[in-house]
Design a protein around this motif. Structure first.
Motif, PDB file in Angstrom:
ATOM      1  N   ALA A 298      -5.830  -0.353  -7.756  1.00 16.98           N
ATOM      2  CA  ALA A 298      -5.158  -1.636  -7.546  1.00 16.98           C
ATOM      3  C   ALA A 298      -4.363  -2.005  -8.800  1.00 16.98           C
ATOM      4  CB  ALA A 298      -6.182  -2.719  -7.247  1.00 16.98           C
ATOM      5  N   TYR A 299      -3.182  -2.540  -8.567  1.00 18.93           N
ATOM      6  CA  TYR A 299      -2.288  -2.954  -9.648  1.00 18.93           C
ATOM      7  C   TYR A 299      -1.834  -4.387  -9.410  1.00 18.93           C
ATOM      8  CZ  TYR A 299      -1.799   2.061 -10.571  1.00 18.93           C
ATOM      9  OH  TYR A 299      -2.043   3.378 -10.841  1.00 18.93           O
ATOM     10  N   ARG A 300      -1.519  -5.055 -10.501  1.00 19.65           N
ATOM     11  CA  ARG A 300      -0.943  -6.388 -10.429  1.00 19.65           C
ATOM     12  C   ARG A 300       0.370  -6.366 -11.186  1.00 19.65           C
ATOM     13  NH1 ARG A 300      -5.038  -9.853 -12.448  1.00 19.65           N
ATOM     14  NH2 ARG A 300      -6.026  -9.523 -10.450  1.00 19.65           N
ATOM     15  N   ARG A 301       1.337  -7.092 -10.659  1.00 16.67           N
ATOM     16  CA  ARG A 301       2.635  -7.166 -11.322  1.00 16.67           C
ATOM     17  C   ARG A 301       2.430  -7.811 -12.686  1.00 16.67           C
ATOM     18  NH1 ARG A 301       7.429  -6.240  -9.385  1.00 16.67           N
ATOM     19  NH2 ARG A 301       6.712  -6.343  -7.236  1.00 16.67           N
ATOM     20  N   ASP A 302       2.922  -7.155 -13.733  1.00 21.61           N
ATOM     21  CA  ASP A 302       2.776  -7.641 -15.097  1.00 21.61           C
ATOM     22  C   ASP A 302       3.802  -8.742 -15.323  1.00 21.61           C
ATOM     23  OD1 ASP A 302       2.037  -7.983 -17.695  1.00 21.61           O
ATOM     24  OD2 ASP A 302       2.753  -6.035 -18.392  1.00 21.61           O
ATOM     25  N   THR A 303       3.319  -9.937 -15.606  1.00 25.32           N
ATOM     26  CA  THR A 303       4.215 -11.076 -15.787  1.00 25.32           C
ATOM     27  C   THR A 303       4.621 -11.256 -17.237  1.00 25.32           C
ATOM     28  OG1 THR A 303       2.313 -12.541 -15.982  1.00 25.32           O
ATOM     29  CG2 THR A 303       3.319 -12.295 -13.784  1.00 25.32           C
ATOM     30  N   GLY A 304       4.173 -10.339 -18.109  1.00 25.30           N
ATOM     31  CA  GLY A 304       4.564 -10.434 -19.525  1.00 25.30           C
ATOM     32  C   GLY A 304       3.930 -11.623 -20.197  1.00 25.30           C
ATOM     33  N   GLY A 305       2.657 -11.860 -19.950  1.00 21.71           N
ATOM     34  CA  GLY A 305       1.973 -13.031 -20.492  1.00 21.71           C
ATOM     35  C   GLY A 305       1.592 -12.892 -21.940  1.00 21.71           C
ATOM     36  N   THR A 306       2.473 -12.382 -22.780  1.00 28.21           N
ATOM     37  CA  THR A 306       2.177 -12.237 -24.203  1.00 28.21           C
ATOM     38  C   THR A 306       2.867 -13.303 -25.040  1.00 28.21           C
ATOM     39  OG1 THR A 306       4.025 -10.706 -24.451  1.00 28.21           O
ATOM     40  CG2 THR A 306       1.847  -9.739 -24.013  1.00 28.21           C
TER      41      THR A 306
ATOM     42  N   ARG B 225       2.166  11.915 -15.512  1.00 29.41           N
ATOM     43  CA  ARG B 225       2.814  10.717 -14.972  1.00 29.41           C
ATOM     44  C   ARG B 225       2.436   9.491 -15.797  1.00 29.41           C
ATOM     45  NH1 ARG B 225       2.010   9.746  -8.842  1.00 29.41           N
ATOM     46  NH2 ARG B 225       3.238  11.629  -8.782  1.00 29.41           N
ATOM     47  N   VAL B 226       1.154   9.388 -16.152  1.00 31.90           N
ATOM     48  CA  VAL B 226       0.697   8.232 -16.954  1.00 31.90           C
ATOM     49  C   VAL B 226       1.391   8.238 -18.310  1.00 31.90           C
ATOM     50  CG1 VAL B 226      -1.305   7.315 -18.193  1.00 31.90           C
ATOM     51  CG2 VAL B 226      -1.517   7.954 -15.800  1.00 31.90           C
ATOM     52  N   LEU B 227       1.467   9.401 -18.933  1.00 29.66           N
ATOM     53  CA  LEU B 227       2.117   9.480 -20.243  1.00 29.66           C
ATOM     54  C   LEU B 227       3.610   9.206 -20.141  1.00 29.66           C
ATOM     55  CD1 LEU B 227       0.246  12.549 -21.747  1.00 29.66           C
ATOM     56  CD2 LEU B 227      -0.024  10.150 -22.386  1.00 29.66           C
ATOM     57  N   ASP B 228       4.261   9.683 -19.074  1.00 28.89           N
ATOM     58  CA  ASP B 228       5.696   9.394 -18.883  1.00 28.89           C
ATOM     59  C   ASP B 228       5.940   7.902 -18.702  1.00 28.89           C
ATOM     60  OD1 ASP B 228       6.354  12.035 -19.129  1.00 28.89           O
ATOM     61  OD2 ASP B 228       6.523  12.397 -16.961  1.00 28.89           O
ATOM     62  N   GLU B 229       5.056   7.246 -17.946  1.00 30.02           N
ATOM     63  CA  GLU B 229       5.216   5.798 -17.725  1.00 30.02           C
ATOM     64  C   GLU B 229       5.011   5.014 -19.013  1.00 30.02           C
ATOM     65  OE1 GLU B 229       2.461   4.741 -14.676  1.00 30.02           O
ATOM     66  OE2 GLU B 229       3.556   5.835 -13.117  1.00 30.02           O
ATOM     67  N   ALA B 230       4.112   5.497 -19.877  1.00 30.14           N
ATOM     68  CA  ALA B 230       3.806   4.778 -21.108  1.00 30.14           C
ATOM     69  C   ALA B 230       4.941   4.902 -22.128  1.00 30.14           C
ATOM     70  CB  ALA B 230       2.511   5.296 -21.697  1.00 30.14           C
ATOM     71  N   TYR B 231       5.619   6.020 -22.096  1.00 28.60           N
ATOM     72  CA  TYR B 231       6.668   6.244 -23.101  1.00 28.60           C
ATOM     73  C   TYR B 231       7.960   6.397 -22.396  1.00 28.60           C
ATOM     74  CZ  TYR B 231       2.603   6.987 -25.993  1.00 28.60           C
ATOM     75  OH  TYR B 231       1.421   6.833 -26.645  1.00 28.60           O
TER      76      TYR B 231
ATOM     77  N   VAL C 273       0.868  -1.173   0.000  1.00 26.88           N
ATOM     78  CA  VAL C 273       0.000   0.000   0.000  1.00 26.88           C
ATOM     79  C   VAL C 273       0.905   1.224   0.000  1.00 26.88           C
ATOM     80  CG1 VAL C 273      -1.799   1.261   1.237  1.00 26.88           C
ATOM     81  CG2 VAL C 273      -1.786  -1.240   1.268  1.00 26.88           C
ATOM     82  N   SER C 274       0.621   2.183  -0.891  1.00 30.25           N
ATOM     83  CA  SER C 274       1.471   3.361  -1.006  1.00 30.25           C
ATOM     84  C   SER C 274       0.674   4.539  -1.548  1.00 30.25           C
ATOM     85  CB  SER C 274       2.647   3.065  -1.942  1.00 30.25           C
ATOM     86  OG  SER C 274       3.466   4.205  -2.088  1.00 30.25           O
ATOM     87  N   THR C 275       1.236   5.722  -1.362  1.00 28.42           N
ATOM     88  CA  THR C 275       0.666   6.917  -1.982  1.00 28.42           C
ATOM     89  C   THR C 275       1.377   7.219  -3.294  1.00 28.42           C
ATOM     90  OG1 THR C 275       2.139   8.303  -0.669  1.00 28.42           O
ATOM     91  CG2 THR C 275      -0.081   7.932   0.209  1.00 28.42           C
ATOM     92  N   ASP C 276       2.427   6.480  -3.586  1.00 32.24           N
ATOM     93  CA  ASP C 276       3.198   6.682  -4.812  1.00 32.24           C
ATOM     94  C   ASP C 276       2.693   5.761  -5.924  1.00 32.24           C
ATOM     95  OD1 ASP C 276       4.911   8.499  -3.526  1.00 32.24           O
ATOM     96  OD2 ASP C 276       6.130   6.841  -2.757  1.00 32.24           O
ATOM     97  N   ALA C 277       2.874   6.199  -7.153  1.00 34.82           N
ATOM     98  CA  ALA C 277       2.513   5.365  -8.298  1.00 34.82           C
ATOM     99  C   ALA C 277       3.505   4.206  -8.390  1.00 34.82           C
ATOM    100  CB  ALA C 277       2.544   6.179  -9.583  1.00 34.82           C
ATOM    101  N   PRO C 278       3.025   3.032  -8.803  1.00 30.82           N
ATOM    102  CA  PRO C 278       3.942   1.892  -8.929  1.00 30.82           C
ATOM    103  C   PRO C 278       4.818   2.045 -10.164  1.00 30.82           C
ATOM    104  CG  PRO C 278       1.793   1.281  -9.731  1.00 30.82           C
ATOM    105  CD  PRO C 278       1.666   2.671  -9.186  1.00 30.82           C
ATOM    106  N   GLY C 279       5.793   1.186 -10.270  1.00 26.63           N
ATOM    107  CA  GLY C 279       6.685   1.211 -11.423  1.00 26.63           C
ATOM    108  C   GLY C 279       6.024   0.637 -12.668  1.00 26.63           C
ATOM    109  N   ASN C 280       6.773   0.627 -13.742  1.00 29.09           N
ATOM    110  CA  ASN C 280       6.263   0.157 -15.028  1.00 29.09           C
ATOM    111  C   ASN C 280       5.980  -1.341 -15.054  1.00 29.09           C
ATOM    112  OD1 ASN C 280       6.348   2.710 -16.080  1.00 29.09           O
ATOM    113  ND2 ASN C 280       8.391   2.464 -16.947  1.00 29.09           N
ATOM    114  N   GLU C 281       6.481  -2.077 -14.069  1.00 25.46           N
ATOM    115  CA  GLU C 281       6.252  -3.518 -14.067  1.00 25.46           C
ATOM    116  C   GLU C 281       4.849  -3.883 -13.574  1.00 25.46           C
ATOM    117  OE1 GLU C 281       8.141  -2.601 -10.053  1.00 25.46           O
ATOM    118  OE2 GLU C 281       8.374  -1.901 -12.083  1.00 25.46           O
ATOM    119  N   PHE C 282       4.036  -2.887 -13.225  1.00 31.09           N
ATOM    120  CA  PHE C 282       2.676  -3.131 -12.761  1.00 31.09           C
ATOM    121  C   PHE C 282       1.674  -2.641 -13.791  1.00 31.09           C
ATOM    122  CE2 PHE C 282       5.117  -2.994  -8.869  1.00 31.09           C
ATOM    123  CZ  PHE C 282       4.547  -3.988  -8.101  1.00 31.09           C
TER     124      PHE C 282
END
Length: 193
Positions: A135-143, A187-193, A58-67
């Motif tokens: 809520a976020y889930r760790r992205d396992t790269g299921g592609t 922040r969302v746009l920075d995380e995406a690119y 639980v945090s007030t910060d945005a998670p990293g790109n792996e989520f």
């Protein structure tokens, strides 16, 4: 004679000022106020770390790109918004509810939405406090089952568009102000690119 009639009021004000009960008048060291402000974030950090579990941060910060975002929740509590201790207790109650709901959805990370210090987050209107969490889930790269690069990039685009639409909806519903919207959008746009 106005002066004799106002003498009791003046005496009462001086007495309250000496006790430090009038707003803006303090009988203590100015460093006490700075110390109290410095301790407030650590109290919030302590609470946040206590509600985090091994399975869910639980945090007030945005998670990293792996989520990747999986859900968003808004919860309410009845509190007297003018009493700081009730408002703080209401925030803590709501965060626990948000945490439990995110954990039930198998989330790995819960971000408490808003800007500024933890105890200033949420919207308090009369006797109701509202707080949102994402809520976020760790992205396992299921592609691995997909073929080609375009199929793998399509969910990221949909996710980006969805996150931007959610921010607009939060702004339109009054959950975040224009300044918070712009900061979160960047922040969302920075995380995406």
């Amino acid at each position: 004679m106005v002066f004799p009639k106002s003498l009791p009021i003046l005496a009462a004000c001086l007495g309250l000022g000496a006790c430090g009960m009038l707003p803006g008048i303090s009988d203590g060291d100015p460093a006490d106020a700075a110390r109290a402000e410095a301790e407030a974030p650590s109290a919030a950090d302590g609470f946040i770390s206590r509600v985090s579990t091994l399975e869910l941060t639980v945090s007030t910060d945005a998670p990293g790109n792996e989520f990747r975002q999986v859900d968003q929740f808004t919860r309410y509590a009845r509190v007297n918004c003018n009493i700081a201790s009730q408002r703080d207790a209401g925030l803590e109650t709501i965060v626990r509810k948000l945490r439990d709901e995110a954990a039930a959805g198998n989330a790995d990370y819960l971000r408490i939405v808003g800007a500024g210090p933890f105890y200033n987050r949420g919207i308090c209107d009369e006797s109701q406090l509202q707080l949102s969490g994402t809520a976020y889930r760790r992205d396992t790269g299921g592609t691995s089952g997909q073929v080609g690069g375009s199929a793998a990039s399509a969910p990221a685009t949909d996710s980006l568009a969805g996150r931007l639409e959610e921010l607009e909806a939060l702004r339109d519903r009054g959950l975040i102000n224009q300044n918070e919207y712009e900061q979160l959008r960047e922040r969302v746009l920075d995380e995406a690119y």
